[in-house]
Design a protein around this motif. Sequence first.
Motif, short mmCIF file in Angstrom:
data_model
loop_
_atom_site.label_atom_id
_atom_site.label_comp_id
_atom_site.label_asym_id
_atom_site.label_seq_id
_atom_site.Cartn_x
_atom_site.Cartn_y
_atom_site.Cartn_z
N THR A 46 14.71 13.20 4.51
CA THR A 46 13.75 13.49 5.58
C THR A 46 12.76 12.35 5.75
O THR A 46 12.30 11.76 4.76
CB THR A 46 12.99 14.79 5.26
N ASP A 47 12.43 12.01 6.99
CA ASP A 47 11.44 10.96 7.25
C ASP A 47 10.08 11.39 6.74
O ASP A 47 9.68 12.56 6.85
CB ASP A 47 11.36 10.66 8.75
N VAL A 48 9.35 10.42 6.19
CA VAL A 48 8.02 10.69 5.62
C VAL A 48 7.01 9.76 6.26
O VAL A 48 7.25 8.56 6.43
CB VAL A 48 8.03 10.49 4.09
N LEU A 49 5.85 10.33 6.63
CA LEU A 49 4.73 9.54 7.17
C LEU A 49 3.55 9.67 6.21
O LEU A 49 3.22 10.76 5.76
CB LEU A 49 4.31 10.04 8.55
N LEU A 50 2.92 8.54 5.92
CA LEU A 50 1.70 8.51 5.10
C LEU A 50 0.56 8.03 5.98
O LEU A 50 0.56 6.89 6.43
CB LEU A 50 1.88 7.59 3.90
N ASN A 51 -0.38 8.93 6.28
CA ASN A 51 -1.51 8.62 7.18
C ASN A 51 -1.02 8.09 8.53
O ASN A 51 -1.60 7.18 9.11
CB ASN A 51 -2.45 7.61 6.52
N GLY A 52 0.07 8.68 9.02
CA GLY A 52 0.57 8.34 10.34
C GLY A 52 1.54 7.19 10.37
O GLY A 52 2.10 6.89 11.43
N SER A 53 1.78 6.50 9.26
CA SER A 53 2.70 5.36 9.20
C SER A 53 3.95 5.73 8.42
O SER A 53 3.88 6.45 7.42
CB SER A 53 2.02 4.15 8.56
#
Length: 527
Positions: free
Chosen positions: A117-124
């Motif tokens: 699954t794609d993961v975003l950290l603080n929107g990035s």
Amino acid sequence: MSASGYTTVPGSASDFGPERAFTTAVPTLSIAGCEAEPWRVGQTCSLDLPLGQERLFGRADERRPESSLRAPLAHFAQVRPGSILDCGPLGAVGISHEQAVFAGTAVGVEMEHIGRTDVLLNGSGVDRGTRHWLRPGDVIHFAKHSTVVLVMAPAALAAHPYLDLGHPFGGPDANLIVGESQAAWDLREQIVQAVRAGGNVLVGGESGTGKELVARALHAQSGRTGRFIPVNAATLGANLADVDLFGNAAHFPERNTPERPGYFGDADGGTLFLDEFGELPKDLQAKLLRALQSGGDHMRLGDTRPRRANVNVIAATNRPLDRIRPDLASRFTSRIDVPPLAARRQDVALLVPAMVLAQYREGSLRAKPFVGVRPDGSLHVRLSAPFVVAMMRAQYDCNVRDLETYVARAMAQSRGDCIEPPSDVRPWRASTPAPPQAQPVPAPPVPAAPVLPSPDDTMPDAVPVDTLLDGLGTHRSASELSADTIRAMLCLYEGNVVRTAERLGVHRDSLRRRMQKLGIKPNAPEE
């Protein structure tokens, strides 16, 4: 059940002694949104991990035993004073069995993205197979599944014999206070203690934190049968303050002037709430002092004898106490400090649906499109994942008042049946330097060092410096300092190279050369 009366939560509550569990804030994952399991919002998982120990964020499956996984699965729990309800690991589809690994490192907690699954950290976006150092306040979004925020929170909350735990987890209590964070429960405890102490109460807190809500809770729990009279003290003019506060007799000062009881008379048997109390001029404070000293006795204009009013006074201010006369401040039996939203960021995920549902129950047409009914008849608010991420990362200068503005703007701008993020959301300004850049796996071993404090704490004082230095060891020269050790101390001293060098016992120029070799930038002025 443990000997202390708390349920052990595998992969969540560490085996703390009671004193540490109730007082020590540790890195904690809090669920801010979960599309497949919305009832999990507000649940937490402690990440107080020793160096090298890992916790797996992933999906439980009976067909794949936990012993075959890379690390123990993270269990999420409903943490309340005196109890921890283990809700188990995530179970809904949408993420891998092994989606992300959280590990204890020299500078705190690192996350490694290992799932599909794609993961975003603080929107990035986060590349698969990289490690990222996490700070409190960081928001992690697992696409089409869930959003979590890293906060500093104790693994358990001490029981309180007079707290009411009867309201549903995450919902508003009897006084309409929403929140499951330590700060929210501390506030409830302060209210209970103030009611038990009796007398007048001084409520402090930043603008927009909900001081009037606290005042109404104090009135409701006091058992007083009179009215709750809210007054903006900043509007009390010097010429009419006596009349406004204490009233006047009939035909005074002029013939045909009607009798007025004043705010003290209106609140007889109830509560007088004076908002913006710190704005009162000192001469008006003196007039209030006489009334508070005499237990409610006051003189109406034109009267010849004092009147008695059984009034409980609650004053609220966002000003320092030096704006209030010391002899007047001493007339308040209790002091309540309402926490800012930054101190209870995990509660944002619970406050938003509570706001929308409150409007829906009041018949608001604006809220109606976004509220759905589950098969069991319960109501739920449809929030998009981008909206949840935006609200968890937003800046709240005016606390809950800003959150209400964001929610209102989002409902006005959303076109479907799901609330989308509003335009122009101010991002949260963290007070610590940016975390180190993502590093490919495997990462080199690093020496032990303590977990860094929350960015909301005062950096040099949040953790004793000597405690941090105990984990750094001694170094004969700057060349022996590791990159993570330098980053940890720079973070503590907000990027100040000079102060960092002094505390490490090396020359500033040697430290700069070592930082240049390791590619470390201070990201802050040196003087």
